[in-house]
Design a protein around this motif. Structure first.
Motif: not given
Ligand code: AMP
Ligand code: MN
Ligand code: MN
Length: 319
Positions: A23-25, A265-267, A284-288, A290-294
């Motif tokens: 799974s993911h980092i 960044v986390s939303w 980045g990506g995620g859900h409606a 909770a989402a994040g991006a580098d």
């Molecule tokens: P986080 O903000 O890291 O707690 O992530 C919230 C959601 O966004 C989780 O479901 C993550 O898998 C997704 N997510 C976070 N960072 C990334 C990223 N860089 N690329 C794609 N999805 C991400």
């Protein structure tokens, strides 16, 4: 007759002896719980399994089997399974040269369907919930240890059953996992309540800089904070969940400075908004909710760009 996806997965599992489950980092409880839940189910069926998280399994010390998690595979496998990842870049570099995964199991609506077989169900709250539904039809069984791991994934991704996608059907799944031996109070405490002293001081550093402006609430955590306090990881220690508890926050954000000129960044938001699009827009990506991006750039620069776009999202809706 064409085979269903479940039949194809069951057959491939049956015909394989060695497995990689990855799974993911910066793994969350859904990543850890899904790797362990599926991994332990395969092991119980007599398979040889490497459980892989690039950042290691330490964070999941409260889950059965966590010591079996390794940070990189050491040998190839008949079947490669990736869980809770929307794309290969989320896996880190541990699967470089391993080819296309045989099976991807995920619930991100931004999933790129990058496996030979893709079990992607964006309506599900957690990958662990998808595994709960499918594991039996893949010829595997859920024992108490596996139930604990899957329940942890559900508790983590719903932040303790409080995201807008929680419904009665999910509670029945959680109850079924408790019937199978999942210890909900313990998982809840370990995953969402208990924090180390150092992590709590790290929160403090972020909270002293907390800002709020017309529905946006945000803060940042710097490399200097980490060094000064001795916080050992490059994440936010879940501080963003604390920010989302601020009543004024229609959208909460956290900026975590990383080495090499980038910012994580986390939303987080409630039912009225969808932050997955904006995270996707920033790579980045995620859900409606909770989402994040580098994102590449200095902390100040990323903050400015992201706040500007997030402000647009707030204003474009009629709420
Ligand atoms: P986080 O903000 O890291 O707690 O992530 C919230 C959601 O966004 C989780 O479901 C993550 O898998 C997704 N997510 C976070 N960072 C990334 C990223 N860089 N690329 C794609 N999805 C991400
Ligand atoms: Mn995850
Ligand atoms: Mn997840």
């Amino acid at each position: 007759m064409t085979k269903t996806i479940d039949q194809r997965v069951a057959e491939q599992i049956k015909n394989s002896q060695t497995f990689l489950v990855v799974s993911h980092i910066r793994p969350d409880a859904d990543a850890g719980g899904s790797v362990l839940g599926l991994g332990l189910a395969l092991k119980s069926a007599g398979k040889t399994v490497q459980l892989v998280l690039a950042d290691g399994g330490e964070k999941f010390h409260y889950l059965p089997g966590w010591q079996q998690i390794v940070s990189a595979p050491t040998r190839p496998a008949d079947m490669i399974i990736i869980v809770d990842c929307s794309g290969t870049d989320r896996v880190g570099d541990v699967l470089d040269n391993y080819g296309k995964p045989h099976l991807v199991v995920d619930h991100h609506k931004t999933n790129l369907a990058f496996g030979e077989i893709n079990v992607v169900e964006p309506e599900q709250v957690a990958t662990a919930a998808i595994l709960f539904d499918h594991i039996p039809s893949w010829g595997l069984t859920i024992n108490a240890d596996i139930a604990t791991c899957l329940l942890a994934g559900i508790v983590g991704d719903t932040i303790g059953f409080r995201t807008p996608n929680v419904d009665a059907e999910l509670m029945r799944k959680a109850a079924a996992l408790m019937d199978l031996g999942g210890d909900l109070p313990r998982i809840y405490n370990e995953e969402l309540v208990l924090r180390s002293f150092i992590a709590t001081r790290y929160w403090g550093a972020g909270l002293t800089r907390l800002e709020s402006n017309q529905g946006l609430v945000w803060t940042s955590l710097t490399l200097a904070d980490r060094e000064e306090i001795g916080y050992p990881s490059d994440d936010d220690a879940d501080l963003v969940n604390v920010l989302s508890a601020v009543r004024e926050a229609k959208i909460a954000l956290i900026f975590v400075e990383q080495p090499n000129n980038s910012v994580k960044v986390s939303w987080r938001t409630g039912p009225e908004f969808d932050v997955s699009g904006i995270a996707y827009q920033f790579g980045g990506g995620g859900h409606a909710a909770a989402a994040g991006a580098d994102i590449e750039g200095t902390l100040a620069d990323v903050k400015r760009r992201v706040l500007q776009e997030t402000r647009k999202l707030l204003e474009s809706s009629s709420h």
